[in-house]
Write an enzyme that holds these catalytic residues in place. Structure first.
Site, PDB file in Angstrom:
ATOM      1  N   GLN A 194       2.615   6.759   1.481  1.00 17.89           N
ATOM      2  CA  GLN A 194       3.900   7.618   1.088  1.00 17.89           C
ATOM      3  C   GLN A 194       4.621   7.545   2.548  1.00 17.89           C
ATOM      4  O   GLN A 194       4.693   8.603   2.613  1.00 17.89           O
ATOM      5  CB  GLN A 194       2.499   8.712   0.694  1.00 17.89           C
ATOM      6  N   CYS A 218      -3.893  11.723  -9.188  1.00 17.04           N
ATOM      7  CA  CYS A 218      -5.484  10.681  -8.647  1.00 17.04           C
ATOM      8  C   CYS A 218      -6.722  10.682  -7.237  1.00 17.04           C
ATOM      9  O   CYS A 218      -6.144   9.303  -6.394  1.00 17.04           O
ATOM     10  CB  CYS A 218      -4.478   8.143  -8.452  1.00 17.04           C
ATOM     11  N   HIS A 234      -6.167   9.316  -2.152  1.00 14.31           N
ATOM     12  CA  HIS A 234      -5.496   8.463  -3.934  1.00 14.31           C
ATOM     13  C   HIS A 234      -7.171   7.592  -4.718  1.00 14.31           C
ATOM     14  O   HIS A 234      -7.679   6.904  -2.849  1.00 14.31           O
ATOM     15  CB  HIS A 234      -4.485   8.137  -3.456  1.00 14.31           C
ATOM     16  N   LYS A 286       7.770   2.916  -4.717  1.00 14.47           N
ATOM     17  CA  LYS A 286       8.115   4.312  -3.851  1.00 14.47           C
ATOM     18  C   LYS A 286       9.016   4.758  -2.564  1.00 14.47           C
ATOM     19  O   LYS A 286       9.321   5.406  -2.097  1.00 14.47           O
ATOM     20  CB  LYS A 286       6.511   4.875  -3.204  1.00 14.47           C
ATOM     21  N   ASP A 345      -3.779   3.574   4.061  1.00 21.85           N
ATOM     22  CA  ASP A 345      -2.687   3.225   3.195  1.00 21.85           C
ATOM     23  C   ASP A 345      -1.398   4.217   3.063  1.00 21.85           C
ATOM     24  O   ASP A 345      -1.343   5.107   3.255  1.00 21.85           O
ATOM     25  CB  ASP A 345      -3.190   4.196   2.021  1.00 21.85           C
TER      26      ASP A 345
HETATM   27  N1  PLP Z   1      -2.331   5.836  -2.666  1.00 19.08           N
HETATM   28  C1  PLP Z   1      -1.063   6.523  -2.501  1.00 19.08           C
HETATM   29  C2  PLP Z   1      -1.392   7.433  -1.588  1.00 19.08           C
HETATM   30  C3  PLP Z   1      -0.732   7.010  -3.483  1.00 19.08           C
HETATM   31  O1  PLP Z   1       0.535   8.386  -3.598  1.00 19.08           O
HETATM   32  C4  PLP Z   1      -0.323   5.687  -4.462  1.00 19.08           C
HETATM   33  C5  PLP Z   1       0.420   6.052  -5.611  1.00 19.08           C
HETATM   34  O2  PLP Z   1       0.852   7.607  -6.001  1.00 19.08           O
HETATM   35  C6  PLP Z   1      -0.822   4.760  -4.248  1.00 19.08           C
HETATM   36  C7  PLP Z   1      -1.725   4.714  -3.220  1.00 19.08           C
HETATM   37  C8  PLP Z   1      -1.173   3.785  -5.044  1.00 19.08           C
HETATM   38  O3  PLP Z   1      -0.354   3.117  -5.546  1.00 19.08           O
HETATM   39  P1  PLP Z   1       0.894   1.796  -6.314  1.00 19.08           P
HETATM   40  O4  PLP Z   1       0.258   2.798  -7.660  1.00 19.08           O
HETATM   41  O5  PLP Z   1       2.554   1.885  -6.016  1.00 19.08           O
HETATM   42  O6  PLP Z   1      -0.418   1.191  -6.360  1.00 19.08           O
END
Ligand code: PLP
Length: 419
Positions: A212, A375, A132, A235, A209
């Site tokens: 998810q 993203c 992401h 989430k 990260d």
């Molecule tokens: N990393 C992953 C794998 C995500 O799916 C997301 C959000 O969709 C993020 C990071 C970013 O999360 P946030 O927008 O809550 O900072």
């Protein structure tokens, strides 16, 4: 593994669970809402909604500074969430749990503090081809500032990490491996524990990260042995604007602070400033107190189900979803075609229709999915597409939601003349 991730006595009653979410009663364009966009943000059960209201009705006050009763109560509630999280992610220390605004801010914190202090010219940062932007842009920008090198772990055509050449990718030149625990596009669950072992063998740190992963399965950070781990409350049934950064204490201790201001200091003069103890060194200013306190209700809700039950239920529903989508001519699943080592983010493309058209058509039937690059533009490029449609599941979804998606996709192809 902490005991709260397992709940052998829980009986999974999907109708009861669905009834916990007032928004699922909504009608969208004359149809009952089918919400399949939890990968972007989840809906909130009534317990979480009530906890938010209760905070403002009963204990609203700033934290860590006042000596009056409300200040003490809100401070205790805020710190209770921290203790809860520490347990929820495997029994780490509370000093290792830092509240941020979300996964994005957690990763930026590491890039701007640990990264600025530890990455030099020629050092290597290893990413994967399924990150992401939140776990890609901060590292690419850091590498540009420092003249460091970005290396990538490739992916196979079915969306798994390809570790064939891993010994050439992670080497003694590597300073950091930054990898998503579960892909928000492909659903792939990555072997973080194995990558942590390889990183450490080479003297590198690893950041995962978990945006998810933590919402969907038991996660034990002591077992994974990662150095940093990031995730977001919104989430996993909690409010927006709250995230977590886990960092190993000995590493956080040596890192400079991120934001400067109130609450993160020990002593301040015009000549010399010393930092507060962990975790407060990284929590400058007034945080999202209501959000953090409310997040506790989301964690309690998930504890009551048991994260092992969440994972088992979602794995079955993911298998059902994949099976259904594979029955539709012209549709391709982007990511693993089975529910093994994968979560419920199921991306697909239609050979005749743009994902935006798919999403708009589904919305006309009350079905919310996500369409776009998610993203993850570098991943889209690797997959040879500019966008996908994505249905992403959570504990309030069931087979009837997937059947509604299936029927609408069939009707959509007919509507656009692609039977
Ligand atoms: N990393 C992953 C794998 C995500 O799916 C997301 C959000 O969709 C993020 C990071 C970013 O999360 P946030 O927008 O809550 O900072």
């Amino acid at each position: 593994m902490n005991t709260e991730t397992t709940n052998k006595d829980f009986v999974f009653d999907i109708q009861k669970i669905k009834s916990d979410y007032p928004i699922l009663q909504r009608e969208i364009r004359g149809h009952k809402l089918v919400y399949l966009d939890s990968g972007a943000s989840t809906q909130k059960p009534i317990e979480v909604i009530n906890a938010h209201e209760e905070f403002f009705k009963t204990i609203n006050s700033n934290i860590h500074r006042g000596l009056h009763t409300l200040a003490e109560e809100s401070t205790n509630a805020y710190e209770k969430t921290r203790t809860h999280i520490a347990k929820f992610i495997g029994g780490v220390k509370t000093s290792e749990v830092i509240f941020t605004a979300g996964t994005t801010e957690s990763i930026n914190l590491v890039a701007y503090t640990w990264g600025e202090a530890n990455i030099s010219e020629g050092d290597e940062i290893v990413l994967t081809d399924m990150e992401h932007h939140a776990n890609l842009v901060p590292w690419v920008m850091l590498a540009q500032r420092k003249n460091a090198v970005i290396k990538r772990i490739p992916i196979t055509d079915d969306g798994r990490l390809d570790l064939t050449d891993i010994d050439k990718i992670i080497t003694e030149k590597t300073k950091l491996v930054a990898v998503t625990h579960m892909s928000n596009v492909l659903g792939t669950l990555n072997p973080v524990k194995q990558l942590a072992e390889i990183a450490h063998k080479n003297g590198a740190l690893i950041l995962a990260d978990g945006a998810q992963a933590v919402p969907h399965m038991p996660v034990d950070l002591l077992d994974l042995d990662v150095d940093f781990y990031a995730f977001s409350s919104h989430k996993m049934l909690g409010p927006t604007g709250v995230g977590v950064l886990f960092g190993k204490e000995n590493i956080l201790d040596k890192m400079p602070p991120f934001n400067m201001g109130g609450e993160m200091i020990s002593e301040v003069s015009f000549d010399r400033i010393t930092w507060a103890e962990l975790p407060h060194k990284f929590e400058a200013g007034t945080p999202n107190i209501a959000g953090v306190v409310t997040f506790d209700a989301a964690l309690t809700y998930l504890d009551e189900i048991g994260m092992d039950n969440v994972h088992t239920y979602e794995t079955k529903l993911t298998a059902y979803t994949i099976d259904k989508l594979l029955q539709i001519d012209g549709l391709k699943i982007q990511g693993p075609n089975n529910a093994i080592n994968r979560g419920g983010a199921v991306s697909f493309t239609d050979k005749d229709l743009h994902p935006h058209d798919i999403s708009t058509y589904l919305d006309s039937k009350g079905i919310a999915i996500r369409a776009g690059h998610h993203c993850a533009q570098t991943l889209m490029k690797r997959m040879g597409t500019i966008a996908t449609a994505r249905a992403s599941l959570y504990i309030y979804n069931d087979e009837s939601d997937i059947d509604a998606l299936f029927d609408a996709l069939i009707a959509m192809r007919k509507y656009f003349g692609h039977e």
